[in-house]
Design a protein around this motif. Structure first.
Motif, PDB file in Angstrom:
ATOM      1  N   MET A 199      -2.458  -8.542  -0.761  1.00  0.00           N
ATOM      2  CA  MET A 199      -2.301  -9.948  -1.105  1.00  0.00           C
ATOM      3  C   MET A 199      -2.314 -10.070  -2.625  1.00  0.00           C
ATOM      4  SD  MET A 199      -4.753 -11.640   1.790  1.00  0.00           S
ATOM      5  CE  MET A 199      -4.223 -13.306   1.467  1.00  0.00           C
ATOM      6  N   GLY A 200      -1.189 -10.516  -3.166  1.00  0.00           N
ATOM      7  CA  GLY A 200      -1.042 -10.669  -4.604  1.00  0.00           C
ATOM      8  C   GLY A 200       0.228  -9.987  -5.068  1.00  0.00           C
ATOM      9  N   ALA A 201       0.909 -10.599  -5.977  1.00  0.00           N
ATOM     10  CA  ALA A 201       2.163 -10.039  -6.489  1.00  0.00           C
ATOM     11  C   ALA A 201       1.947  -8.625  -6.999  1.00  0.00           C
ATOM     12  CB  ALA A 201       2.714 -10.916  -7.600  1.00  0.00           C
ATOM     13  N   GLY A 202       2.774  -7.695  -6.525  1.00  0.00           N
ATOM     14  CA  GLY A 202       2.706  -6.316  -6.973  1.00  0.00           C
ATOM     15  C   GLY A 202       1.586  -5.487  -6.369  1.00  0.00           C
ATOM     16  N   SER A 203       0.797  -6.049  -5.498  1.00  0.00           N
ATOM     17  CA  SER A 203      -0.317  -5.291  -4.923  1.00  0.00           C
ATOM     18  C   SER A 203       0.188  -4.191  -3.992  1.00  0.00           C
ATOM     19  CB  SER A 203      -1.290  -6.221  -4.200  1.00  0.00           C
ATOM     20  OG  SER A 203      -0.627  -6.979  -3.215  1.00  0.00           O
ATOM     21  N   LEU A 204      -0.369  -2.999  -4.136  1.00  0.00           N
ATOM     22  CA  LEU A 204       0.044  -1.796  -3.387  1.00  0.00           C
ATOM     23  C   LEU A 204       1.550  -1.566  -3.461  1.00  0.00           C
ATOM     24  CD1 LEU A 204      -2.166  -1.771  -0.146  1.00  0.00           C
ATOM     25  CD2 LEU A 204      -2.174  -0.083  -1.982  1.00  0.00           C
ATOM     26  N   GLU A 205       2.151  -1.991  -4.533  1.00  0.00           N
ATOM     27  CA  GLU A 205       3.604  -1.962  -4.672  1.00  0.00           C
ATOM     28  C   GLU A 205       4.194  -0.564  -4.508  1.00  0.00           C
ATOM     29  OE1 GLU A 205       7.029  -3.397  -7.856  1.00  0.00           O
ATOM     30  OE2 GLU A 205       4.920  -3.556  -8.383  1.00  0.00           O
ATOM     31  N   ARG A 206       3.558   0.463  -5.036  1.00  0.00           N
ATOM     32  CA  ARG A 206       4.141   1.813  -5.015  1.00  0.00           C
ATOM     33  C   ARG A 206       3.606   2.694  -3.890  1.00  0.00           C
ATOM     34  NH1 ARG A 206       3.784   0.509 -10.501  1.00  0.00           N
ATOM     35  NH2 ARG A 206       5.826   0.289 -11.431  1.00  0.00           N
ATOM     36  N   LEU A 207       2.783   2.159  -3.013  1.00  0.00           N
ATOM     37  CA  LEU A 207       2.291   2.931  -1.866  1.00  0.00           C
ATOM     38  C   LEU A 207       3.478   3.329  -0.997  1.00  0.00           C
ATOM     39  CD1 LEU A 207      -0.282   3.891  -0.284  1.00  0.00           C
ATOM     40  CD2 LEU A 207      -0.033   1.779   1.043  1.00  0.00           C
ATOM     41  N   THR A 208       3.647   4.640  -0.745  1.00  0.00           N
ATOM     42  CA  THR A 208       4.773   5.110   0.064  1.00  0.00           C
ATOM     43  C   THR A 208       4.341   5.492   1.473  1.00  0.00           C
ATOM     44  OG1 THR A 208       4.534   7.353  -0.793  1.00  0.00           O
ATOM     45  CG2 THR A 208       6.110   5.902  -1.905  1.00  0.00           C
ATOM     46  N   GLU A 209       3.128   5.999   1.620  1.00  0.00           N
ATOM     47  CA  GLU A 209       2.594   6.362   2.929  1.00  0.00           C
ATOM     48  C   GLU A 209       1.114   6.031   2.952  1.00  0.00           C
ATOM     49  OE1 GLU A 209       3.194  10.407   4.033  1.00  0.00           O
ATOM     50  OE2 GLU A 209       5.274  10.420   3.361  1.00  0.00           O
ATOM     51  N   GLY A 210       0.634   5.616   4.102  1.00  0.00           N
ATOM     52  CA  GLY A 210      -0.792   5.374   4.220  1.00  0.00           C
ATOM     53  C   GLY A 210      -1.117   4.380   5.298  1.00  0.00           C
ATOM     54  N   ASP A 211      -2.335   4.473   5.773  1.00  0.00           N
ATOM     55  CA  ASP A 211      -2.824   3.589   6.821  1.00  0.00           C
ATOM     56  C   ASP A 211      -4.131   2.948   6.371  1.00  0.00           C
ATOM     57  OD1 ASP A 211      -0.755   4.466   8.547  1.00  0.00           O
ATOM     58  OD2 ASP A 211      -1.973   6.165   9.196  1.00  0.00           O
ATOM     59  N   GLN A 212      -4.354   1.753   6.789  1.00  0.00           N
ATOM     60  CA  GLN A 212      -5.609   1.036   6.603  1.00  0.00           C
ATOM     61  C   GLN A 212      -6.029   0.911   5.139  1.00  0.00           C
ATOM     62  OE1 GLN A 212      -8.354   3.021   9.235  1.00  0.00           O
ATOM     63  NE2 GLN A 212      -7.181   2.464  11.037  1.00  0.00           N
ATOM     64  N   ASN A 213      -5.095   0.522   4.288  1.00  0.00           N
ATOM     65  CA  ASN A 213      -5.383   0.245   2.883  1.00  0.00           C
ATOM     66  C   ASN A 213      -5.410  -1.264   2.669  1.00  0.00           C
ATOM     67  OD1 ASN A 213      -5.178   3.016   1.521  1.00  0.00           O
ATOM     68  ND2 ASN A 213      -3.335   2.922   2.781  1.00  0.00           N
ATOM     69  N   THR A 214      -6.277  -1.696   1.761  1.00  0.00           N
ATOM     70  CA  THR A 214      -6.390  -3.119   1.462  1.00  0.00           C
ATOM     71  C   THR A 214      -6.419  -3.320  -0.048  1.00  0.00           C
ATOM     72  OG1 THR A 214      -7.693  -3.482   3.471  1.00  0.00           O
ATOM     73  CG2 THR A 214      -7.768  -5.208   1.808  1.00  0.00           C
ATOM     74  N   ALA A 215      -5.596  -4.250  -0.525  1.00  0.00           N
ATOM     75  CA  ALA A 215      -5.571  -4.573  -1.945  1.00  0.00           C
ATOM     76  C   ALA A 215      -5.490  -6.083  -2.102  1.00  0.00           C
ATOM     77  CB  ALA A 215      -4.383  -3.912  -2.630  1.00  0.00           C
ATOM     78  N   LEU A 216      -6.371  -6.642  -2.917  1.00  0.00           N
ATOM     79  CA  LEU A 216      -6.390  -8.083  -3.146  1.00  0.00           C
ATOM     80  C   LEU A 216      -6.273  -8.365  -4.634  1.00  0.00           C
ATOM     81  CD1 LEU A 216      -9.332  -9.075  -0.766  1.00  0.00           C
ATOM     82  CD2 LEU A 216      -6.896  -9.239  -0.317  1.00  0.00           C
ATOM     83  N   GLY A 217      -5.330  -9.226  -4.992  1.00  0.00           N
ATOM     84  CA  GLY A 217      -5.145  -9.608  -6.378  1.00  0.00           C
ATOM     85  C   GLY A 217      -3.847  -9.080  -6.952  1.00  0.00           C
ATOM     86  N   GLY A 218      -3.333  -9.767  -7.932  1.00  0.00           N
ATOM     87  CA  GLY A 218      -2.091  -9.370  -8.569  1.00  0.00           C
ATOM     88  C   GLY A 218      -2.153  -7.946  -9.100  1.00  0.00           C
TER      89      GLY A 218
END
Length: 159
Positions: free
Chosen positions: A130-149
């Protein structure tokens, strides 16, 4: 039915949905019911799937057989193609904002809210950004959480 610059046989919005899941848009598409597609190229390749919502240019453009996805904004969930398999599928994803979950091909239960959130993810489940650009470059993965721009926007491999 309203059409959106595709062919006269490819509807972008069904105004009278049916409760019959075997209802088809047309003879060529196969099973496809209760979908709403608005925007040039949205849901363009959908042949078998139900309960998808796509609003915006090229949203859900590559999806062929998937269900329960919500894509709002240009280029959201653009590359999603897969129906559920043993490990990954292409169901129950939510993308809100330009380019959100744009490159997801075979992932399920991901939520990207904000411009380019989780944009580069190709495979993964249960990720939330949640947030512009959050986890933008994640290519693979499960159960990740990112909050904030731009939160964790340089992380490429997650848990």
């Amino acid at each position: 039915v309203i059409f959106n610059e595709q062919t006269s046989k490819t509807p972008s919005l069904v105004l009278s949905p049916t409760d019959d899941p075997s209802t088809t848009f047309n003879e060529e598409t196969g099973l496809s019911a209760n979908n709403v597609m608005i925007g040039n190229g949205s849901g363009y390749r959908l042949t078998q799937g139900h309960d998808n919502i796509a609003l915006g240019y090229s949203s859900l453009a590559s999806v062929t057989s998937s269900s329960g996805n919500i894509a709002i904004g240009p280029n959201t969930l653009t590359e999603l193609v897969a129906f559920p398999t043993a490990n990954y599928g292409g169901v129950y994803n939510i993308a809100l904002g330009l380019g959100s979950l744009q490159n997801l091909v075979t992932g399920s239960v991901n939520i990207g809210i904000g411009t380019t959130s989780i944009r580069d993810l190709s495979e993964g489940t249960h990720n939330v950004a949640m947030g512009a650009g959050s986890l933008e470059r994640l290519t693979e993965g499960d159960q990740n959480t990112a909050l904030g721009g731009d939160a964790l926007n340089r992380t490429m491999l997650g848990s």
